[in-house]
Write a protein that holds these residues in place. Structure first.
Motif, PDB file in Angstrom:
ATOM      1  N   ASN A  12       0.789  -1.024  -0.127  1.00 30.97           N
ATOM      2  CA  ASN A  12       0.025   0.142   0.063  1.00 30.97           C
ATOM      3  C   ASN A  12       1.074   1.286  -0.069  1.00 30.97           C
ATOM      4  O   ASN A  12       1.442   1.675   0.777  1.00 30.97           O
ATOM      5  CB  ASN A  12      -0.863  -0.158   1.175  1.00 30.97           C
ATOM      6  CG  ASN A  12      -1.775   1.228   1.432  1.00 30.97           C
ATOM      7  OD1 ASN A  12      -1.817   2.006   0.511  1.00 30.97           O
ATOM      8  ND2 ASN A  12      -2.271   1.319   2.587  1.00 30.97           N
ATOM      9  N   LEU A  97      -8.596  -1.703  -1.755  1.00 29.55           N
ATOM     10  CA  LEU A  97      -8.559  -1.479  -0.446  1.00 29.55           C
ATOM     11  C   LEU A  97      -9.938  -0.981   0.164  1.00 29.55           C
ATOM     12  O   LEU A  97     -10.294  -0.021  -0.474  1.00 29.55           O
ATOM     13  CB  LEU A  97      -7.635  -0.826   0.268  1.00 29.55           C
ATOM     14  CG  LEU A  97      -6.137  -1.170   0.020  1.00 29.55           C
ATOM     15  CD1 LEU A  97      -4.929  -0.091   0.415  1.00 29.55           C
ATOM     16  CD2 LEU A  97      -5.771  -2.581   0.507  1.00 29.55           C
ATOM     17  N   HIS A 100      -9.592   1.155   4.996  1.00 35.39           N
ATOM     18  CA  HIS A 100      -8.228   1.206   5.935  1.00 35.39           C
ATOM     19  C   HIS A 100      -8.498   2.088   6.909  1.00 35.39           C
ATOM     20  O   HIS A 100      -9.201   3.375   6.826  1.00 35.39           O
ATOM     21  CB  HIS A 100      -7.384   1.989   4.831  1.00 35.39           C
ATOM     22  CG  HIS A 100      -5.998   1.766   5.403  1.00 35.39           C
ATOM     23  ND1 HIS A 100      -5.618   2.803   6.355  1.00 35.39           N
ATOM     24  CD2 HIS A 100      -4.977   0.886   4.970  1.00 35.39           C
ATOM     25  CE1 HIS A 100      -4.372   2.520   6.518  1.00 35.39           C
ATOM     26  NE2 HIS A 100      -3.802   1.344   5.725  1.00 35.39           N
ATOM     27  N   CYS A 131     -10.212  -3.874   5.490  1.00 36.45           N
ATOM     28  CA  CYS A 131      -9.290  -3.602   6.663  1.00 36.45           C
ATOM     29  C   CYS A 131     -10.232  -3.603   7.882  1.00 36.45           C
ATOM     30  O   CYS A 131     -11.095  -2.595   7.932  1.00 36.45           O
ATOM     31  CB  CYS A 131      -8.637  -2.393   6.275  1.00 36.45           C
ATOM     32  SG  CYS A 131      -7.606  -2.420   4.829  1.00 36.45           S
ATOM     33  N   GLU A 172      -5.471  -4.892  10.739  1.00 39.04           N
ATOM     34  CA  GLU A 172      -4.612  -3.783  10.684  1.00 39.04           C
ATOM     35  C   GLU A 172      -4.760  -3.191  12.145  1.00 39.04           C
ATOM     36  O   GLU A 172      -5.671  -2.026  12.098  1.00 39.04           O
ATOM     37  CB  GLU A 172      -4.542  -3.006   9.710  1.00 39.04           C
ATOM     38  CG  GLU A 172      -4.293  -3.668   8.098  1.00 39.04           C
ATOM     39  CD  GLU A 172      -3.447  -2.852   7.345  1.00 39.04           C
ATOM     40  OE1 GLU A 172      -2.592  -2.956   6.902  1.00 39.04           O
ATOM     41  OE2 GLU A 172      -4.089  -1.346   7.054  1.00 39.04           O
TER      42      GLU A 172
END
Ligand code: PGA
Length: 253
Positions: A12, A97, A100, A131, A172
């Motif tokens: 990323n 993604l 995030h 995420c 994450e």
């Protein structure tokens, strides 16, 4: 040493590279891809600005895939500043993604918006990399598992999923992103088992591919990938330097 298994190394690039730097890095990766081990599935996530030029640097049928850092869920229209999943797909995106933590926390993206993005990506056949992760405060309050369950339920419940697309979920922890402090690999495995259970509960047999992200580097990447339920890593800063990214790949070889 890494036990041999198929792994996912997702890069990323965030907003770390300008256009020229992005193109140069893509060119270098493309030139070197013959040296990357076959069990490594690599994807790069450049900025929207550089997406098409980065994509053009990759050979047709390159083993390196390309993904969007963010998508909007309406195909076309009056949405200033947005880029739709369809638009990305038309210029070669395989992944997007979604959710995030920088989008959630800096840009106040909600679970509702994240869910719309996942629904849209799945509808058009773009693989979402969803995420999730807890903040430091939530972790200190022992709320990690609850937070993940809330995020996953809010994003996935009632979403039409079929097995033509394999879901990717990236764990994450917010406190580990860009801080140099990564989560302990045994804890990552514990959390991944929980994520798998919750996801399979919401979408039966979806059996997601699970990535860990947050201060991954050459020195610790193997400790994560050796865990049974860690199938890959989502890497930020380190992935924007060819030398450091190459070190990560070497460890995985
Ligand atoms: P980092 O970022 O590797 O720079 O910690 C990871 C991510 O946000 O995906």
């Amino acid at each position: 040493m890494l036990q041999k298994k198929e792994v996912y190394l997702f890069a990323n690039w965030k907003m770390y590279l300008d256009h020229e730097e992005s193109v140069v890095l893509a060119r270098t990766l493309n030139e070197n891809q013959k040296n990357f081990p076959p069990h490594v599935n690599m994807a790069i996530f450049p900025s929207a600005l550089s997406f098409t030029d980065v994509s053009s640097e990759l050979d047709t049928n390159s083993a390196i895939k390309i993904g969007a850092q963010n998508i909007y869920w309406v195909e076309k229209g009056g949405y200033t500043g947005e880029i739709s999943a369809q638009m990305y797909q038309k210029v070669g995106a395989s992944y997007a993604l979604v959710g995030h933590s920088e989008r959630r926390h800096i840009f106040h993206e909600t679970n509702h918006e994240i869910r719309e993005k996942i629904k849209n990506a799945l509808e058009i056949g773009l693989t979402p990399v969803i995420c999730v992760g807890e903040t430091e405060r939530e972790r200190n309050d022992n709320l990690t598992d609850d937070v993940l369950e809330i995020q996953l339920r809010a994003c996935l419940e009632g979403v039409a999923w079929n097995d033509s697309i394999r879901l990717f979920i990236a764990y994450e922890p917010v406190w580990a992103i860009g801080t140099g402090v990564s989560c302990d690999s045994v804890e990552v495995e514990r959390v991944h088992q929980i994520i798998k259970e919750i996801a399979n509960n919401i979408l039966p047999n979806c059996d997601p591919i699970l990535l860990y992200g947050g201060s991954v580097r050459a020195e610790n990447v193997v400790s994560f990938l050796n865990q049974e339920n860690v199938h890959g890593v989502l890497v930020g800063k380190i992935s924007t330097s060819f030398e450091q990214w190459q070190e990560v790949i070497k460890k995985v070889s």
